[in-house]
Design a protein around this motif. Structure first.
Motif, PDB file in Angstrom:
ATOM      1  N   ARG A   1      -3.948   3.779  -0.018  1.00  0.00           N
ATOM      2  CA  ARG A   1      -4.665   3.963   1.234  1.00  0.00           C
ATOM      3  C   ARG A   1      -4.594   5.437   1.619  1.00  0.00           C
ATOM      4  O   ARG A   1      -3.508   5.962   1.849  1.00  0.00           O
TER       5      ARG A   1
ATOM      6  N   HIS B   1      10.349   6.221   9.576  1.00  0.00           N
ATOM      7  CA  HIS B   1       9.331   5.396  10.232  1.00  0.00           C
ATOM      8  C   HIS B   1       9.917   4.226  11.019  1.00  0.00           C
ATOM      9  O   HIS B   1       9.153   3.431  11.586  1.00  0.00           O
TER      10      HIS B   1
ATOM     11  N   SER C   1      -3.017   2.318  11.196  1.00  0.00           N
ATOM     12  CA  SER C   1      -2.177   1.781  10.117  1.00  0.00           C
ATOM     13  C   SER C   1      -1.978   0.278  10.297  1.00  0.00           C
ATOM     14  O   SER C   1      -2.069  -0.505   9.343  1.00  0.00           O
TER      15      SER C   1
ATOM     16  N   ARG D   1       0.848  -1.197   0.000  1.00  0.00           N
ATOM     17  CA  ARG D   1       0.000   0.000   0.000  1.00  0.00           C
ATOM     18  C   ARG D   1       0.874   1.234   0.000  1.00  0.00           C
ATOM     19  O   ARG D   1       1.971   1.261   0.569  1.00  0.00           O
TER      20      ARG D   1
ATOM     21  N   ASP E   1      -4.745   8.130   4.043  1.00  0.00           N
ATOM     22  CA  ASP E   1      -4.647   8.261   5.503  1.00  0.00           C
ATOM     23  C   ASP E   1      -5.264   9.581   5.949  1.00  0.00           C
ATOM     24  O   ASP E   1      -4.559  10.548   6.260  1.00  0.00           O
TER      25      ASP E   1
ATOM     26  N   TYR F   1      -1.623   8.150  13.809  1.00  0.00           N
ATOM     27  CA  TYR F   1      -1.350   7.290  12.667  1.00  0.00           C
ATOM     28  C   TYR F   1      -1.068   5.818  13.025  1.00  0.00           C
ATOM     29  O   TYR F   1      -1.490   4.896  12.321  1.00  0.00           O
TER      30      TYR F   1
ATOM     31  N   ARG G   1       8.561   2.081   3.117  1.00  0.00           N
ATOM     32  CA  ARG G   1       8.405   3.489   3.487  1.00  0.00           C
ATOM     33  C   ARG G   1       9.752   4.061   3.910  1.00  0.00           C
ATOM     34  O   ARG G   1      10.751   3.343   3.980  1.00  0.00           O
TER      35      ARG G   1
ATOM     36  N   ALA H   1       0.441   4.994   1.288  1.00  0.00           N
ATOM     37  CA  ALA H   1      -0.494   5.531   2.277  1.00  0.00           C
ATOM     38  C   ALA H   1      -0.276   7.014   2.559  1.00  0.00           C
ATOM     39  O   ALA H   1       0.140   7.399   3.641  1.00  0.00           O
ATOM     40  N   PRO H   2      -0.542   7.867   1.597  1.00  0.00           N
ATOM     41  CA  PRO H   2      -0.322   9.295   1.833  1.00  0.00           C
ATOM     42  C   PRO H   2      -1.442   9.919   2.664  1.00  0.00           C
ATOM     43  O   PRO H   2      -2.576   9.442   2.637  1.00  0.00           O
ATOM     44  N   SER H   3      -1.093  10.953   3.398  1.00  0.00           N
ATOM     45  CA  SER H   3      -2.112  11.750   4.085  1.00  0.00           C
ATOM     46  C   SER H   3      -2.496  12.872   3.132  1.00  0.00           C
ATOM     47  O   SER H   3      -1.627  13.588   2.650  1.00  0.00           O
TER      48      SER H   3
HETATM   49  N1  GLU Z   1       0.430   8.249   6.235  1.00  0.00           N
HETATM   50  C1  GLU Z   1       1.725   7.803   6.640  1.00  0.00           C
HETATM   51  C2  GLU Z   1       2.769   8.756   6.093  1.00  0.00           C
HETATM   52  O1  GLU Z   1       2.517   9.382   5.105  1.00  0.00           O
HETATM   53  C3  GLU Z   1       1.943   6.401   6.132  1.00  0.00           C
HETATM   54  C4  GLU Z   1       3.203   5.774   6.526  1.00  0.00           C
HETATM   55  C5  GLU Z   1       3.204   4.308   6.184  1.00  0.00           C
HETATM   56  O2  GLU Z   1       3.495   3.992   5.034  1.00  0.00           O
HETATM   57  O3  GLU Z   1       2.903   3.484   7.066  1.00  0.00           O
HETATM   58  O4  GLU Z   1       3.819   8.904   6.680  1.00  0.00           O
END
Ligand code: GLU
Length: 436
Positions: free
Chosen positions: A40, A200, A182, A6, A42, A178, A196, A8-10
């Motif tokens: 996804r 993280h 997640s 996935r 976020d 988050y 990612r 997963a952008p905000s």
């Molecule tokens: N929304 C998170 C971000 O943009 C997702 C991070 C992830 O890939 O788990 O940092």
């Protein structure tokens, strides 16, 4: 096992080059393994998330050619988060806290002044929440379970939970941070690989315990080194450079992908014209640990190189009709961007009066104007023209070629004249030589 990933952008802003790099690596990896690539959104932060950014994210992924196999939205999944949270609560893995940020700050400072790590001390963990106070909630790390995983980029990772603070997962106002949603989604969606940025890594450490607490096996992780600007840090420019501005500068999506696929890896950046060789070549084992340096100058050069062997069919919908395949092939070695091709229409078909020629070039131009009308344009007109002029004037080399190029194209540089001249309208060419 089917690979499921996935991105997963905000949706609190547009995608910038760093996000796109993460999306690219997820997508390439997934396509290489015939898996499913999910988008996804976020959007748990309802205030800062905007629909226009969701649209922009989809449009950018489309422009880049990263097709998606499904889209999910966190804002539509709050009921699931509540249910999973209730299980953790029942198991004692989340607890209510009520310290204010000021109190927490003071505790941190006290610990630091004693030379101790500023780890949350669980003071509120087992005491009742005072009357009238809305608590926030923390996930209780299991201090006895060392956290370990083999990262696809970073290799063996080890974290001691005792040295980490129990992370806040639910704010006092009921909004989710988050971390937990997640993990709940990664489990529910069957995510097999999480790719990612290395910012993280410590989140992953706490999330691995959340997977376990929810009875799931964590996915595999690949944490890539960060992308930095030429000056070696995450520049403001890089943090805000979006796809729209790159597109406006004439950057082709494949050029961006070609660069981002290889920056910071041990593989060379190559001027590919499709995503296929990048899919073929992706290998996290070849990703380095040092930050990847993104250089806009390098991108512009790569873009240019890629255009030089891009087929007419790939860009025809963005070219003036007058630029057919033969004309495209002649001019592409001279283009920085596809848009520049439009400037060549006038050279091929336009009526223009070339700038007045130097006196010294007069004999060459006079001879050319005299010879041109009789030349067969369908054969090799440049060879015939230069041959006739050479014979008439004795001129050769630069003194022969440059005045002719200037008169015929209005430029000092450009594509090979042998290739270009047959593509220039003959009447126009004769008129230009006569007018020069
Ligand atoms: N929304 C998170 C971000 O943009 C997702 C991070 C992830 O890939 O788990 O940092």
């Amino acid at each position: 096992m089917t690979v499921v990933t996935r991105f997963a952008p905000s949706p609190t802003g547009i995608l910038h080059v760093g996000n796109v790099r993460t999306a690219l690596h997820n997508w390439l990896w997934t396509r290489k393994h015939g898996g499913r690539f999910l988008l996804r959104i976020d959007d748990t932060d309802l205030e800062r998330s905007k629909e226009e950014y969701v649209d922009a994210i989809r449009a950018d992924l489309g422009w880049l050619g990263f097709d998606i196999d499904g889209e999910e939205r966190q804002s539509a999944r709050f009921a699931l988060y509540e249910a999973e949270f209730a299980k953790l609560k029942a198991a004692g893995r989340v607890y209510a806290c009520y310290e204010t940020p000021e109190e927490l700050d003071i505790r941190r400072k006290i610990l630091l002044s004693r030379g101790l790590p500023p780890v949350y001390e669980r003071k509120a963990a087992d005491s009742p929440v005072p009357e009238g106070v809305a608590p926030h909630w923390r996930f209780r790390l299991d201090h006895d379970a060392a956290i370990e995983w083999v990262d696809m980029v970073r290799g063996a990772q080890h974290f001691e939970p005792k040295t980490m603070s129990d992370p806040v997962v639910l704010r006092a106002d009921g909004s989710w941070l988050y971390l937990l949603p997640s993990v709940i989604d990664d489990i529910a969606m069957g995510i097999t690989h999480v790719v990612r940025g290395e910012d993280h890594v410590s989140n992953t450490a706490t999330q691995i315990q959340m997977f376990a607490a929810l009875g799931a096996t964590p996915p595999a992780f690949a944490h890539e080194a960060l992308l930095v600007g030429t000056e070696g840090k995450l520049s403001k420019r890089l943090g805000s450079l979006g796809m729209a501005s790159l597109r406006d500068e004439g950057i082709e999506p494949i050029a961006l992908a070609a660069l981002l696929a290889r920056l910071g890896t041990s593989d060379p950046v190559e001027p590919v014209t499709s995503l296929a060789p990048l899919i073929e070549g992706i290998d996290f084992a070849r990703f380095g640990r040092a930050p990847a340096r993104f250089d806009e100058g390098e991108l512009a050069l790569l873009n240019q190189k890629i255009l030089h062997h891009t087929d007419h069919a790939a860009v025809a919908d963005r070219l003036p009709v007058a630029i057919d395949a033969a004309r495209w092939n002649a001019i592409r070695p001279n283009l920085m961007t596809v848009a520049e091709a439009a400037e060549w229409v006038a050279v091929f078909d336009g009526a223009f009066t070339p700038a007045a020629a130097d006196e010294a070039d007069r004999p060459v131009l006079t001879a050319a104007a005299a010879a041109a009308p009789a030349i067969d344009w369908s054969a090799d007109p440049w060879h015939a023209l230069t041959g006739a002029v050479k014979e008439a004037t004795g001129a050769k080399g630069r003194a022969l070629f440059l005045p002719l190029r200037r008169a015929l194209t209005g430029r000092d540089h450009g594509p090979d004249m042998g290739e270009l001249l047959p593509l220039i309208d003959k009447d126009q060419a004769v008129a230009r030589l006569s007018a020069a």
